[in-house]
Design a protein around this motif. Structure first.
Motif, PDB file in Angstrom:
ATOM      1  N   LEU A   1      -0.877  14.845 -20.870  1.00  0.00           N
ATOM      2  CA  LEU A   1      -1.484  15.934 -21.638  1.00  0.00           C
ATOM      3  C   LEU A   1      -2.699  16.554 -20.955  1.00  0.00           C
ATOM      4  N   VAL A   2      -3.289  15.875 -19.971  1.00  0.00           N
ATOM      5  CA  VAL A   2      -4.569  16.360 -19.434  1.00  0.00           C
ATOM      6  C   VAL A   2      -4.589  16.573 -17.928  1.00  0.00           C
ATOM      7  N   VAL A   3      -3.579  16.116 -17.197  1.00  0.00           N
ATOM      8  CA  VAL A   3      -3.524  16.388 -15.759  1.00  0.00           C
ATOM      9  C   VAL A   3      -3.239  17.866 -15.553  1.00  0.00           C
ATOM     10  N   LYS A   4      -3.961  18.484 -14.634  1.00  0.00           N
ATOM     11  CA  LYS A   4      -3.836  19.929 -14.427  1.00  0.00           C
ATOM     12  C   LYS A   4      -3.240  20.241 -13.054  1.00  0.00           C
ATOM     13  N   SER A   5      -2.032  19.789 -12.860  1.00  0.00           N
ATOM     14  CA  SER A   5      -1.353  20.012 -11.579  1.00  0.00           C
ATOM     15  C   SER A   5       0.137  19.806 -11.749  1.00  0.00           C
ATOM     16  N   ARG A   6       0.913  20.481 -10.896  1.00  0.00           N
ATOM     17  CA  ARG A   6       2.357  20.242 -10.844  1.00  0.00           C
ATOM     18  C   ARG A   6       2.702  19.106  -9.897  1.00  0.00           C
ATOM     19  N   LYS A   7       1.735  18.625  -9.136  1.00  0.00           N
ATOM     20  CA  LYS A   7       2.008  17.543  -8.193  1.00  0.00           C
ATOM     21  C   LYS A   7       2.372  16.267  -8.952  1.00  0.00           C
ATOM     22  N   PRO A   8       3.211  15.431  -8.371  1.00  0.00           N
ATOM     23  CA  PRO A   8       3.669  14.230  -9.085  1.00  0.00           C
ATOM     24  C   PRO A   8       2.548  13.233  -9.372  1.00  0.00           C
ATOM     25  N   VAL A   9       2.573  12.685 -10.580  1.00  0.00           N
ATOM     26  CA  VAL A   9       1.742  11.554 -10.977  1.00  0.00           C
ATOM     27  C   VAL A   9       2.687  10.498 -11.535  1.00  0.00           C
ATOM     28  N   VAL A  10       2.648   9.304 -10.950  1.00  0.00           N
ATOM     29  CA  VAL A  10       3.597   8.251 -11.309  1.00  0.00           C
ATOM     30  C   VAL A  10       2.833   6.983 -11.660  1.00  0.00           C
ATOM     31  N   LEU A  11       3.093   6.441 -12.849  1.00  0.00           N
ATOM     32  CA  LEU A  11       2.524   5.155 -13.231  1.00  0.00           C
ATOM     33  C   LEU A  11       3.530   4.048 -12.953  1.00  0.00           C
ATOM     34  N   VAL A  12       2.986   2.895 -12.558  1.00  0.00           N
ATOM     35  CA  VAL A  12       3.850   1.772 -12.213  1.00  0.00           C
ATOM     36  C   VAL A  12       3.159   0.471 -12.593  1.00  0.00           C
ATOM     37  N   GLY A  13       3.955  -0.496 -12.994  1.00  0.00           N
ATOM     38  CA  GLY A  13       3.426  -1.817 -13.312  1.00  0.00           C
ATOM     39  C   GLY A  13       4.447  -2.870 -12.949  1.00  0.00           C
ATOM     40  N   ALA A  14       4.253  -4.057 -13.481  1.00  0.00           N
ATOM     41  CA  ALA A  14       5.173  -5.161 -13.220  1.00  0.00           C
ATOM     42  C   ALA A  14       5.204  -6.071 -14.432  1.00  0.00           C
ATOM     43  N   MET A  15       6.340  -6.695 -14.639  1.00  0.00           N
ATOM     44  CA  MET A  15       6.474  -7.654 -15.730  1.00  0.00           C
ATOM     45  C   MET A  15       6.206  -9.078 -15.261  1.00  0.00           C
ATOM     46  N   ARG A  16       6.165  -9.282 -13.947  1.00  0.00           N
ATOM     47  CA  ARG A  16       5.861 -10.591 -13.379  1.00  0.00           C
ATOM     48  C   ARG A  16       4.679 -10.471 -12.424  1.00  0.00           C
ATOM     49  N   PRO A  17       3.831 -11.500 -12.349  1.00  0.00           N
ATOM     50  CA  PRO A  17       2.684 -11.433 -11.442  1.00  0.00           C
ATOM     51  C   PRO A  17       3.127 -11.449  -9.979  1.00  0.00           C
ATOM     52  N   SER A  18       2.205 -11.092  -9.108  1.00  0.00           N
ATOM     53  CA  SER A  18       2.544 -10.948  -7.690  1.00  0.00           C
ATOM     54  C   SER A  18       2.954 -12.255  -7.031  1.00  0.00           C
ATOM     55  N   THR A  19       2.575 -13.386  -7.611  1.00  0.00           N
ATOM     56  CA  THR A  19       2.877 -14.689  -7.029  1.00  0.00           C
ATOM     57  C   THR A  19       4.203 -15.267  -7.495  1.00  0.00           C
ATOM     58  N   ALA A  20       4.899 -14.612  -8.401  1.00  0.00           N
ATOM     59  CA  ALA A  20       6.109 -15.167  -9.004  1.00  0.00           C
ATOM     60  C   ALA A  20       7.321 -14.988  -8.100  1.00  0.00           C
ATOM     61  N   LEU A  21       8.259 -15.916  -8.215  1.00  0.00           N
ATOM     62  CA  LEU A  21       9.557 -15.721  -7.587  1.00  0.00           C
ATOM     63  C   LEU A  21      10.179 -14.431  -8.121  1.00  0.00           C
ATOM     64  N   SER A  22      10.748 -13.650  -7.228  1.00  0.00           N
ATOM     65  CA  SER A  22      11.373 -12.382  -7.614  1.00  0.00           C
ATOM     66  C   SER A  22      10.400 -11.468  -8.353  1.00  0.00           C
ATOM     67  N   ALA A  23       9.153 -11.435  -7.902  1.00  0.00           N
ATOM     68  CA  ALA A  23       8.173 -10.527  -8.493  1.00  0.00           C
ATOM     69  C   ALA A  23       8.683  -9.092  -8.387  1.00  0.00           C
ATOM     70  N   ASP A  24       8.543  -8.328  -9.471  1.00  0.00           N
ATOM     71  CA  ASP A  24       9.058  -6.964  -9.490  1.00  0.00           C
ATOM     72  C   ASP A  24       8.035  -5.940  -9.026  1.00  0.00           C
ATOM     73  N   GLY A  25       6.789  -6.353  -8.855  1.00  0.00           N
ATOM     74  CA  GLY A  25       5.747  -5.413  -8.466  1.00  0.00           C
ATOM     75  C   GLY A  25       5.990  -4.699  -7.151  1.00  0.00           C
ATOM     76  N   PRO A  26       6.336  -5.414  -6.076  1.00  0.00           N
ATOM     77  CA  PRO A  26       6.507  -4.736  -4.775  1.00  0.00           C
ATOM     78  C   PRO A  26       7.552  -3.635  -4.778  1.00  0.00           C
ATOM     79  N   ILE A  27       8.747  -3.900  -5.313  1.00  0.00           N
ATOM     80  CA  ILE A  27       9.774  -2.853  -5.314  1.00  0.00           C
ATOM     81  C   ILE A  27       9.399  -1.728  -6.272  1.00  0.00           C
ATOM     82  N   ASN A  28       8.760  -2.070  -7.390  1.00  0.00           N
ATOM     83  CA  ASN A  28       8.312  -1.015  -8.298  1.00  0.00           C
ATOM     84  C   ASN A  28       7.297  -0.113  -7.618  1.00  0.00           C
ATOM     85  N   LEU A  29       6.350  -0.713  -6.873  1.00  0.00           N
ATOM     86  CA  LEU A  29       5.338   0.085  -6.173  1.00  0.00           C
ATOM     87  C   LEU A  29       5.985   0.955  -5.109  1.00  0.00           C
TER      88      LEU A  29
END
Length: 364
Positions: A139-167
């Protein structure tokens, strides 16, 4: 030569560059490629930056312990899809995200996107309130340029951590021409989701982020985004909201409907100075007999009342379960209560008119 290619060629002469932000540590970018887009990663903490006691710890871990540069180093493949810079804006678990954090983040995003040498922004974020931050920025970003939010459901130390591929997928998406003009996006679990519609649906599984009723926008596969639809609601540069001069946001609180609910929460929020109340009612935003008088009194005192639903899907019908015209209430349309709160806060920075605010709920 296209404008964006000439812009990248200008900065290619430099072997490094710096992002400078008030109170933020500047980070260098090495080996800038003129062929690639320039993506700024703003880190805010969360599970994607979390660590656990063992590699099998997927609950009970500590969020927001890994810095942005280590997040970037963990995914060297980023260098193949974008010229990446990193900036640590906050380092918090996202349940602690506040209105003040949102204003700081939004202003920083707008500053970056106004720069010719920034083509897109990625925000790493905890999953608990990721959907809220995404909609606020939508609602408040004033640009057409892409803004992408990303997170993870598992911490970075976990087996099969999803953060790296999500990032990786988030940076790839922010660097793509396909993502421009589509509003703020969320990249999770190889899917592209719209900020307005996405919600967290499961406490711990990797496919938690979904748009149950309206559907995701597309997929990321084979190093390319595939879009199949986009939101028809106005967003980013096409909204009427401007936070550049705001130091705070109006107080808006959520009252949750349930069996045997009473007026205590409504009365407490009004006494605490709320300018708006979102009523997360049962069913189609129904008002219990014990709560309706308190909400009616609140509106008579100047507090804006929005009828939403705890159900999570569907339109809250105006003049359906309550005579909204007579009560001078607003309905949330398809927004869930937490997103209705965000829109009402921003609406109250513009007007106190319930009719104008209802228009906003049907527009955004």
């Amino acid at each position: 030569m296209p404008h964006h290619q000439s812009r990248r060629s200008i900065i290619a002469a430099f072997s490094f560059m710096f992002i400078v932000a008030a109170g933020a540590h500047a980070e260098a970018v090495v080996s800038v490629s003129p062929r690639l887009a320039n993506v700024s990663i703003l880190a805010t903490g969360g599970t994607i930056a979390g660590t656990g006691a063992t590699s099998t710890t997927t609950v009970g871990y500590t969020a927001a312990t890994v810095g942005v540069q280590n997040l970037i180093k963990a995914v060297p493949e980023l260098a193949k899809v974008a010229n990446v810079t990193g900036e640590q804006v906050f380092q918090i678990a996202s349940e602690n995200m506040s209105n003040e954090h949102w204003l700081v983040l939004a202003k920083r995003v707008n500053v970056l996107l106004a720069q010719a040498n920034v083509d897109g922004v990625v925000i790493t974020h905890g999953t608990d309130t990721l959907e809220e931050t995404a909609y606020f920025l939508n609602l408040v970003v004033k640009s057409r340029k892409p803004v992408v939010l990303v997170g993870a459901m598992r911490p970075s130390t976990a087996l099969s951590a999803d953060g790296p591929i999500n990032l990786y997928n988030a940076v790839l998406l922010a660097a793509s021409v396909e993502a421009a003009g589509k509003g703020v996006l969320v990249a999770m679990n190889d899917q592209i989701q719209a900020a307005r519609d996405i919600t967290k649906t499961n406490t711990s599984t990797l496919d938690s982020f979904r748009t149950p009723e309206l559907g995701m926008l597309g997929y990321i596969q084979g190093g390319k985004p595939f879009f199949y639809r986009q939101s028809s609601r106005r967003h980013t540069q096409d909204t009427e909201f401007d936070v550049s001069a705001l130091a705070s946001l109006p107080q808006v609180d959520i009252v949750y409907g349930h069996a045997n609910v009473g007026p205590a929460a409504v009365d407490a929020f009004v006494a605490a100075g709320a300018r708006g109340i979102i009523h997360a009612g049962v069913g189609n935003g129904s008002l219990a007999a014990k709560v309706k008088p308190a909400l009616t009194s609140a509106r008579q005192k100047g507090v804006l009342v929005v009828r939403a639903s705890r159900v999570g899907q569907g339109i809250v019908a105006r003049n359906g379960e309550a005579n909204d015209d007579e009560l001078d209430f607003v309905v949330a349309d398809t927004l869930n209560p937490q997103k209705a709160r965000i829109l009402l806060m921003l609406a109250l920075t513009k007007t106190d008119s319930s009719k104008d605010i209802q228009r906003m709920f049907y527009t955004y």
